[in-house]
Motif scaffolding. Structure first.
Motif, PDB file in Angstrom:
ATOM      1  N   LEU A 158      41.894  50.872  61.278  1.00  0.00           N
ATOM      2  CA  LEU A 158      42.381  52.114  60.670  1.00  0.00           C
ATOM      3  C   LEU A 158      43.841  52.367  61.035  1.00  0.00           C
ATOM      4  O   LEU A 158      44.634  52.826  60.200  1.00  0.00           O
ATOM      5  CB  LEU A 158      41.518  53.288  61.138  1.00  0.00           C
ATOM      6  CG  LEU A 158      40.064  53.302  60.627  1.00  0.00           C
ATOM      7  CD1 LEU A 158      39.309  54.482  61.227  1.00  0.00           C
ATOM      8  CD2 LEU A 158      40.021  53.363  59.105  1.00  0.00           C
ATOM      9  N   GLY A 159      44.203  52.065  62.293  1.00  0.00           N
ATOM     10  CA  GLY A 159      45.582  52.270  62.718  1.00  0.00           C
ATOM     11  C   GLY A 159      46.560  51.374  61.981  1.00  0.00           C
ATOM     12  O   GLY A 159      47.640  51.813  61.573  1.00  0.00           O
ATOM     13  N   ILE A 160      46.180  50.096  61.777  1.00  0.00           N
ATOM     14  CA  ILE A 160      47.053  49.168  61.060  1.00  0.00           C
ATOM     15  C   ILE A 160      47.207  49.599  59.607  1.00  0.00           C
ATOM     16  O   ILE A 160      48.311  49.579  59.047  1.00  0.00           O
ATOM     17  CB  ILE A 160      46.492  47.737  61.146  1.00  0.00           C
ATOM     18  CG1 ILE A 160      46.597  47.217  62.588  1.00  0.00           C
ATOM     19  CG2 ILE A 160      47.240  46.803  60.197  1.00  0.00           C
ATOM     20  CD1 ILE A 160      45.917  45.888  62.810  1.00  0.00           C
ATOM     21  N   ILE A 161      46.108  50.019  58.989  1.00  0.00           N
ATOM     22  CA  ILE A 161      46.167  50.486  57.596  1.00  0.00           C
ATOM     23  C   ILE A 161      47.059  51.721  57.484  1.00  0.00           C
ATOM     24  O   ILE A 161      47.911  51.821  56.596  1.00  0.00           O
ATOM     25  CB  ILE A 161      44.751  50.776  57.068  1.00  0.00           C
ATOM     26  CG1 ILE A 161      43.949  49.483  56.956  1.00  0.00           C
ATOM     27  CG2 ILE A 161      44.811  51.481  55.705  1.00  0.00           C
ATOM     28  CD1 ILE A 161      42.493  49.694  56.581  1.00  0.00           C
ATOM     29  N   ALA A 162      46.861  52.687  58.401  1.00  0.00           N
ATOM     30  CA  ALA A 162      47.655  53.918  58.357  1.00  0.00           C
ATOM     31  C   ALA A 162      49.137  53.629  58.612  1.00  0.00           C
ATOM     32  O   ALA A 162      50.012  54.208  57.967  1.00  0.00           O
ATOM     33  CB  ALA A 162      47.124  54.915  59.390  1.00  0.00           C
ATOM     34  N   LEU A 209      51.888  54.171  64.742  1.00  0.00           N
ATOM     35  CA  LEU A 209      51.595  52.959  65.508  1.00  0.00           C
ATOM     36  C   LEU A 209      51.431  53.289  66.990  1.00  0.00           C
ATOM     37  O   LEU A 209      50.511  52.779  67.654  1.00  0.00           O
ATOM     38  CB  LEU A 209      52.723  51.941  65.309  1.00  0.00           C
ATOM     39  CG  LEU A 209      52.578  50.616  66.065  1.00  0.00           C
ATOM     40  CD1 LEU A 209      51.311  49.889  65.644  1.00  0.00           C
ATOM     41  CD2 LEU A 209      53.803  49.740  65.842  1.00  0.00           C
ATOM     42  N   ALA A 210      52.294  54.155  67.517  1.00  0.00           N
ATOM     43  CA  ALA A 210      52.189  54.544  68.923  1.00  0.00           C
ATOM     44  C   ALA A 210      50.884  55.294  69.204  1.00  0.00           C
ATOM     45  O   ALA A 210      50.234  55.076  70.230  1.00  0.00           O
ATOM     46  CB  ALA A 210      53.388  55.411  69.318  1.00  0.00           C
ATOM     47  N   LEU A 211      50.494  56.169  68.282  1.00  0.00           N
ATOM     48  CA  LEU A 211      49.223  56.886  68.446  1.00  0.00           C
ATOM     49  C   LEU A 211      48.041  55.923  68.408  1.00  0.00           C
ATOM     50  O   LEU A 211      47.057  56.091  69.145  1.00  0.00           O
ATOM     51  CB  LEU A 211      49.085  57.941  67.342  1.00  0.00           C
ATOM     52  CG  LEU A 211      50.041  59.136  67.433  1.00  0.00           C
ATOM     53  CD1 LEU A 211      49.890  60.032  66.202  1.00  0.00           C
ATOM     54  CD2 LEU A 211      49.778  59.948  68.691  1.00  0.00           C
TER      55      LEU A 211
END
Length: 364
Positions: A16-20, A122-124
């Protein structure tokens, strides 16, 4: 191979993080107009020296931008960008970098700023992965408490703006108590240990701030330069008091949690401890925590003022003038927080007596 619940959670957050992050990199967040730097040409550069003998080099670059969204989508524009080598108040742009732009009534494009929101996402994502990897299910409680406090902080700011900086102490004192209560309830749950942590935190917070505020009133606040509060849009004094209350809260919560948790574990492993032994144990733990915690807070306050301090000194201002307008408020906040840290040790230790009814006292 079957994944564990923790591994599944990590994989889900990563995907999910990579997609966002990829989506945020490709699209604007909000109504801004996004452009991509397709070409960068260096036009000129020139060495500069100001009246204080500060040296810098100014560069000029010609950028070719392609608009990625909005009514100008697909069009290309050329923009001149001036920046200094120090990049203090401006910045250099690079090939393929994405930037936000605006258009004048004449249709001329101007760069507003570089697109950095994807870096924050990305940091989150990385933060969430580390929390889950270390704390597993507890990590969701931390994230939930952070989100809840962000919402409460926003509400507090809106109330402060609505009140136009009046009743500051009452507003931020109430907000600090709510912050602490929500954080402890979410992460600790509604139980006796949570109530003891909350009791010691609120007691130390109000006592430390009340004592400090009383000293400020007795000295008529002489030597406090409220004009040094950065970006003050209302009473600088009100903003400073609000900053101080929230700063003391963070330090007191940290220390109170450590002491109460440590004494709780100590009591569970040795139920025969007397109140006197528990008192000495609490003081010992507090002495180990106080020094590093006070120094961390001092460094945080000083680090926030470091860039402005260097600028003041580089402009040939005296050390006393620089201290008064850049460091004095940070030092004062550090002192008030230090008072709160010191007071937390006996208060948290005394509150820990309520963990469970103690056994019969034994002479030591």
């Amino acid at each position: 191979m079957k994944l564990t619940k923790k591994q599944t959670m990590l994989l889900l957050i990563a995907i999910l993080g990579i997609i966002a992050t990829f989506w945020a990199y490709q699209h604007p967040l909000g109504q801004g107009t996004l452009a991509q730097v397709k070409r960068v040409q260096s036009v000129s550069h020139q060495a500069e020296t100001d009246q204080y003998q500060n040296k810098d080099t100014q560069f000029e670059q010609r950028l070719t931008l392609r608009i990625l969204n909005g009514s100008h989508q697909g069009r290309t524009y050329q923009v001149l960008n001036d920046y200094d080598a120090s990049q203090l108040v401006n910045q250099r742009y690079y090939h393929n970098q994405r930037v936000y732009v605006q258009f004048s009534h004449q249709g001329k494009a101007t760069i507003l700023t570089a697109k950095r929101d994807w870096v924050l996402i990305l940091a989150l994502t990385l933060t969430a992965l580390i929390l889950v990897a270390i704390l597993a299910q507890k990590s969701w409680l931390i994230l939930l408490s952070v989100l809840a406090n962000c919402l409460l902080f926003f509400v507090t700011l809106r109330l402060d703006i609505w009140r136009n900086g009046t009743a500051t102490i009452l507003l931020y004192s109430g907000a600090a108590i709510v912050f602490a209560t929500v954080t402890f309830i979410i992460y600790q749950g509604w139980r006796r240990k949570m109530a003891i942590m909350l009791l010691s935190t609120i007691s130390a917070l109000l006592l430390a701030f009340g004592l400090s505020y009383g000293i400020m009133q007795a000295t008529k606040e002489r030597g406090i330069t409220y004009m040094a509060v950065a970006y003050a849009t209302q009473s600088p004094r009100s903003l400073f008091l609000g900053q101080t209350l929230l700063g003391v809260l963070g330090a007191v919560m940290d220390e109170s949690t450590d002491i109460v948790t440590s004494l709780s574990e100590l009591w569970q492993h040795n139920p025969q401890l007397t109140r006197r032994q528990l008192w000495h144990s609490g003081l010992t733990i507090g002495r180990e925590i106080m020094g590093p915690l006070i120094n961390v807070l001092f460094l945080i306050f000083m680090a926030a003022a470091l860039p402005m301090t260097i600028l003041f000194l580089r402009d040939n201002n005296s050390i006393s003038y620089t201290f008064e307008f850049t460091l004095s408020l940070g030092v004062l906040q550090s002192l008030i927080s230090a008072i709160g840290i010191v007071l937390t040790v006996p208060l948290a230790t005394l509150a820990s007596f309520l963990l469970r009814p103690m056994t019969k006292e034994v002479q030591v």
